[in-house]
Design an enzyme around this catalytic site. Sequence first.
Site, PDB file in Angstrom:
ATOM      1  N   HIS A  64      -4.775  -0.853   6.277  1.00 43.28           N
ATOM      2  CA  HIS A  64      -4.051   0.600   7.213  1.00 43.28           C
ATOM      3  C   HIS A  64      -5.221   0.231   8.225  1.00 43.28           C
ATOM      4  O   HIS A  64      -5.431   1.269   8.925  1.00 43.28           O
ATOM      5  CB  HIS A  64      -3.231   1.983   6.590  1.00 43.28           C
ATOM      6  CG  HIS A  64      -5.043   2.326   5.540  1.00 43.28           C
ATOM      7  ND1 HIS A  64      -6.383   1.904   6.242  1.00 43.28           N
ATOM      8  CD2 HIS A  64      -4.923   3.322   4.292  1.00 43.28           C
ATOM      9  CE1 HIS A  64      -7.132   3.368   5.241  1.00 43.28           C
ATOM     10  NE2 HIS A  64      -6.346   3.688   4.145  1.00 43.28           N
ATOM     11  N   HIS A  76       2.742  14.492   1.051  1.00 49.63           N
ATOM     12  CA  HIS A  76       2.663  15.782   0.932  1.00 49.63           C
ATOM     13  C   HIS A  76       3.279  17.085   1.009  1.00 49.63           C
ATOM     14  O   HIS A  76       4.112  17.111   1.821  1.00 49.63           O
ATOM     15  CB  HIS A  76       0.930  16.118   1.973  1.00 49.63           C
ATOM     16  CG  HIS A  76      -0.356  15.509   2.009  1.00 49.63           C
ATOM     17  ND1 HIS A  76      -0.831  15.818   0.930  1.00 49.63           N
ATOM     18  CD2 HIS A  76      -0.008  14.550   2.083  1.00 49.63           C
ATOM     19  CE1 HIS A  76      -2.011  14.517   0.986  1.00 49.63           C
ATOM     20  NE2 HIS A  76      -1.710  13.649   1.482  1.00 49.63           N
ATOM     21  N   ASP A 120       1.264   2.493   3.417  1.00 52.29           N
ATOM     22  CA  ASP A 120       0.616   4.149   2.874  1.00 52.29           C
ATOM     23  C   ASP A 120       1.143   5.488   3.082  1.00 52.29           C
ATOM     24  O   ASP A 120       0.847   6.134   3.488  1.00 52.29           O
ATOM     25  CB  ASP A 120      -0.257   4.114   4.677  1.00 52.29           C
ATOM     26  CG  ASP A 120      -1.753   5.290   4.231  1.00 52.29           C
ATOM     27  OD1 ASP A 120      -1.569   5.039   3.019  1.00 52.29           O
ATOM     28  OD2 ASP A 120      -2.598   5.349   4.956  1.00 52.29           O
ATOM     29  N   LEU A 145      -5.135   9.442   7.712  1.00 52.51           N
ATOM     30  CA  LEU A 145      -6.017   8.774   7.817  1.00 52.51           C
ATOM     31  C   LEU A 145      -6.484   7.438   7.153  1.00 52.51           C
ATOM     32  O   LEU A 145      -5.409   7.186   6.371  1.00 52.51           O
ATOM     33  CB  LEU A 145      -6.997   9.518   7.041  1.00 52.51           C
ATOM     34  CG  LEU A 145      -7.838  10.293   7.602  1.00 52.51           C
ATOM     35  CD1 LEU A 145      -9.109  11.232   6.485  1.00 52.51           C
ATOM     36  CD2 LEU A 145      -8.314  10.567   8.876  1.00 52.51           C
ATOM     37  N   HIS A 177       1.452   4.882  -1.770  1.00 54.86           N
ATOM     38  CA  HIS A 177       0.937   6.280  -2.719  1.00 54.86           C
ATOM     39  C   HIS A 177       2.164   6.786  -3.312  1.00 54.86           C
ATOM     40  O   HIS A 177       3.547   7.657  -2.854  1.00 54.86           O
ATOM     41  CB  HIS A 177       0.707   7.622  -2.025  1.00 54.86           C
ATOM     42  CG  HIS A 177      -0.681   7.091  -1.169  1.00 54.86           C
ATOM     43  ND1 HIS A 177      -2.404   7.074  -1.887  1.00 54.86           N
ATOM     44  CD2 HIS A 177      -1.038   6.511   0.023  1.00 54.86           C
ATOM     45  CE1 HIS A 177      -2.908   6.687  -0.632  1.00 54.86           C
ATOM     46  NE2 HIS A 177      -2.298   6.106   0.066  1.00 54.86           N
ATOM     47  N   LEU A 178       1.930   6.822  -4.782  1.00 57.15           N
ATOM     48  CA  LEU A 178       3.631   7.388  -5.318  1.00 57.15           C
ATOM     49  C   LEU A 178       3.228   8.170  -6.090  1.00 57.15           C
ATOM     50  O   LEU A 178       4.451   9.472  -6.385  1.00 57.15           O
ATOM     51  CB  LEU A 178       4.010   6.370  -6.413  1.00 57.15           C
ATOM     52  CG  LEU A 178       3.907   5.085  -5.854  1.00 57.15           C
ATOM     53  CD1 LEU A 178       4.819   4.265  -7.096  1.00 57.15           C
ATOM     54  CD2 LEU A 178       6.053   5.151  -5.074  1.00 57.15           C
ATOM     55  N   ARG A 179       2.132   9.045  -6.295  1.00 53.02           N
ATOM     56  CA  ARG A 179       1.214  10.472  -6.804  1.00 53.02           C
ATOM     57  C   ARG A 179       1.975  10.399  -8.268  1.00 53.02           C
ATOM     58  O   ARG A 179       2.058   9.231  -9.102  1.00 53.02           O
ATOM     59  CB  ARG A 179       2.764  11.788  -5.824  1.00 53.02           C
ATOM     60  CG  ARG A 179       2.417  11.610  -4.052  1.00 53.02           C
ATOM     61  CD  ARG A 179       0.724  11.661  -4.283  1.00 53.02           C
ATOM     62  NE  ARG A 179       0.374  11.831  -2.994  1.00 53.02           N
ATOM     63  CZ  ARG A 179      -0.611  11.233  -1.671  1.00 53.02           C
ATOM     64  NH1 ARG A 179      -1.194  10.363  -2.500  1.00 53.02           N
ATOM     65  NH2 ARG A 179      -0.778  11.915  -0.678  1.00 53.02           N
ATOM     66  N   HIS A 215     -10.898   1.254   1.932  1.00 55.73           N
ATOM     67  CA  HIS A 215     -10.316   2.565   2.840  1.00 55.73           C
ATOM     68  C   HIS A 215     -11.060   2.251   3.410  1.00 55.73           C
ATOM     69  O   HIS A 215     -12.211   2.412   3.531  1.00 55.73           O
ATOM     70  CB  HIS A 215      -9.919   4.102   2.349  1.00 55.73           C
ATOM     71  CG  HIS A 215      -9.754   4.113   3.452  1.00 55.73           C
ATOM     72  ND1 HIS A 215      -8.647   5.376   3.329  1.00 55.73           N
ATOM     73  CD2 HIS A 215     -10.713   5.128   4.352  1.00 55.73           C
ATOM     74  CE1 HIS A 215      -8.632   6.188   3.909  1.00 55.73           C
ATOM     75  NE2 HIS A 215      -9.796   5.900   5.014  1.00 55.73           N
ATOM     76  N   ALA A 240      -3.739  15.073   5.044  1.00 47.79           N
ATOM     77  CA  ALA A 240      -3.491  13.621   5.745  1.00 47.79           C
ATOM     78  C   ALA A 240      -2.392  12.919   5.150  1.00 47.79           C
ATOM     79  O   ALA A 240      -3.333  12.838   3.641  1.00 47.79           O
ATOM     80  CB  ALA A 240      -4.707  13.293   5.872  1.00 47.79           C
ATOM     81  N   HIS A 292       1.005  -1.280   0.272  1.00 48.63           N
ATOM     82  CA  HIS A 292      -0.184  -0.085   0.464  1.00 48.63           C
ATOM     83  C   HIS A 292       0.565   1.229  -0.416  1.00 48.63           C
ATOM     84  O   HIS A 292       1.230   2.006   1.287  1.00 48.63           O
ATOM     85  CB  HIS A 292      -1.032   0.086   1.428  1.00 48.63           C
ATOM     86  CG  HIS A 292      -1.869   1.092   1.343  1.00 48.63           C
ATOM     87  ND1 HIS A 292      -2.939   1.133   1.451  1.00 48.63           N
ATOM     88  CD2 HIS A 292      -1.609   2.874   1.278  1.00 48.63           C
ATOM     89  CE1 HIS A 292      -3.570   2.383   1.506  1.00 48.63           C
ATOM     90  NE2 HIS A 292      -2.749   3.119   0.927  1.00 48.63           N
ATOM     91  N   LYS A 335      -9.724  -0.648  -5.508  1.00 43.64           N
ATOM     92  CA  LYS A 335     -10.058  -0.244  -4.198  1.00 43.64           C
ATOM     93  C   LYS A 335     -11.104   0.742  -3.844  1.00 43.64           C
ATOM     94  O   LYS A 335     -11.584   1.580  -4.417  1.00 43.64           O
ATOM     95  CB  LYS A 335      -8.832   1.426  -4.340  1.00 43.64           C
ATOM     96  CG  LYS A 335      -7.922   2.227  -3.155  1.00 43.64           C
ATOM     97  CD  LYS A 335      -7.880   1.555  -1.880  1.00 43.64           C
ATOM     98  CE  LYS A 335      -8.274   1.905  -0.643  1.00 43.64           C
ATOM     99  NZ  LYS A 335      -6.859   2.757   0.243  1.00 43.64           N
TER     100      LYS A 335
HETATM  101  O1  DOR Z   1      -3.339   9.925   5.379  1.00 46.00           O
HETATM  102  C1  DOR Z   1      -3.627   9.147   4.434  1.00 46.00           C
HETATM  103  N1  DOR Z   1      -2.977  10.136   2.960  1.00 46.00           N
HETATM  104  N2  DOR Z   1      -4.377   8.167   4.330  1.00 46.00           N
HETATM  105  C2  DOR Z   1      -5.374   7.590   3.014  1.00 46.00           C
HETATM  106  O2  DOR Z   1      -6.398   7.088   2.921  1.00 46.00           O
HETATM  107  C3  DOR Z   1      -4.808   8.544   1.322  1.00 46.00           C
HETATM  108  C4  DOR Z   1      -3.025   9.245   2.061  1.00 46.00           C
HETATM  109  C5  DOR Z   1      -3.040  10.515   1.138  1.00 46.00           C
HETATM  110  O3  DOR Z   1      -3.076   9.931  -0.492  1.00 46.00           O
HETATM  111  O4  DOR Z   1      -2.781  12.213   1.416  1.00 46.00           O
HETATM  112 ZN    ZN Z   2      -3.149   5.453   1.107  1.00 44.61          ZN
END
Ligand code: DOR
Ligand code: ZN
Length: 358
Positions: free
Chosen positions: A183, A260, A256, A228, A24-26, A145, A272, A22, A108
């Site tokens: 998560h 950001h 996860d 989150l 997030h690579l953006r 989620h 988050a 899990h 997802k």
């Molecule tokens: O904290 C989080 N950030 N929870 C998520 O479910 C998404 C993630 C994000 O993409 O920034």
């Molecule tokens: Zn996530």
Amino acid sequence: MAIHFQGFGMSRLSIQRPDDWHVHLRDGEALKAVVGFTAQRFGRAIVMPNLKPAITTTDMAGAYRRRILAALPADSRFQPLLTLYLTDTTSADEIERAHAAGFIHGVKLYPAGATTHSAAGVTDIRHVHDALARMEKLGMRLLVHGESTQAEVDVFDRESHFIDSVLAPLLDRFPALKVVFEHITTRRAVEFVRTARAGVAATITPQHLLHNRNAIFNGGIKPHFYCLPILKREHDRQALLEAATSGSPRFFLGTDSAPHEQATKENACGCAGMFTAHAAIELYAEAFESAGRLDRLEAFASHFGADFYGLPRHAERITLVKETWTAPPQYAFGQGALIPYRAGEPIAWRLAQMRSRA
Ligand code: DOR
Ligand code: ZN
């Protein structure tokens, strides 16, 4: 797994190469800034589809996969495993296409409004019954989620509320659907997954193993501990640590890691997400060591997830060394900065070898 002792403490740990189930690579510059951290440590990663616009079709996932591969260091053998973002209108045919493509390993479910870029998510689970039925038939995994979004549900109870109102009925309605409860953050979720029917598993993040919710409010509000689902009580953290180190194949690694830009975290309405990819496996080593169960890290990080997804375990190995290093105060992130977890603070384990043969 090879464990070498030197002096009193364990100083080196060799494990089969792990995977991150899990992450997030953006996209764009952000992708280029972070993908190398994940690729250094992990052989594969399940890449989340909550981009803007969301990755809702097989074609979009294929194009995103090519952008990820193009952003990798030249010698990297890292394999991104793509996911599709489920919406109220995802058709069974789109599921069929995604499955046939071969590079999409899960779908997802974001309840609409639950988290970052979830506005296009599912507003009512009944809207996706056709898609879920096709996934069940094809053996396509559903990644969840698991948080309720109704305004009246307390933010600390959202996971538990979701279990009762959505997840438990869904597992009954689709008895052969393979589901990853992503998560998980509560003792309740641990118990639920432990006793659920076959085909149910969960990922656990490093931050939920290492911290309880006090971290968010320790001496002032700490936006870099806001993710989150939100961090929970110590009694929940203890349950997660027990589950991760229990040797149960239902629990496996999923960071996860969610980068950001600094200004969007340190903000009156902060985003988050915690960025942990720069030290992901090292942080899990800390957590497992704290429980006296480093011997179970390899199964959690390198075996159980691959087995659940029906993919081979890696022959390659990595080595971790018990040697303190300091995480940098920030990383470059497009035009801005990325504040990593533990910025300017020590991390107890270090990755020794980027690549070695079994
Ligand atoms: O904290 C989080 N950030 N929870 C998520 O479910 C998404 C993630 C994000 O993409 O920034
Ligand atoms: Zn996530």
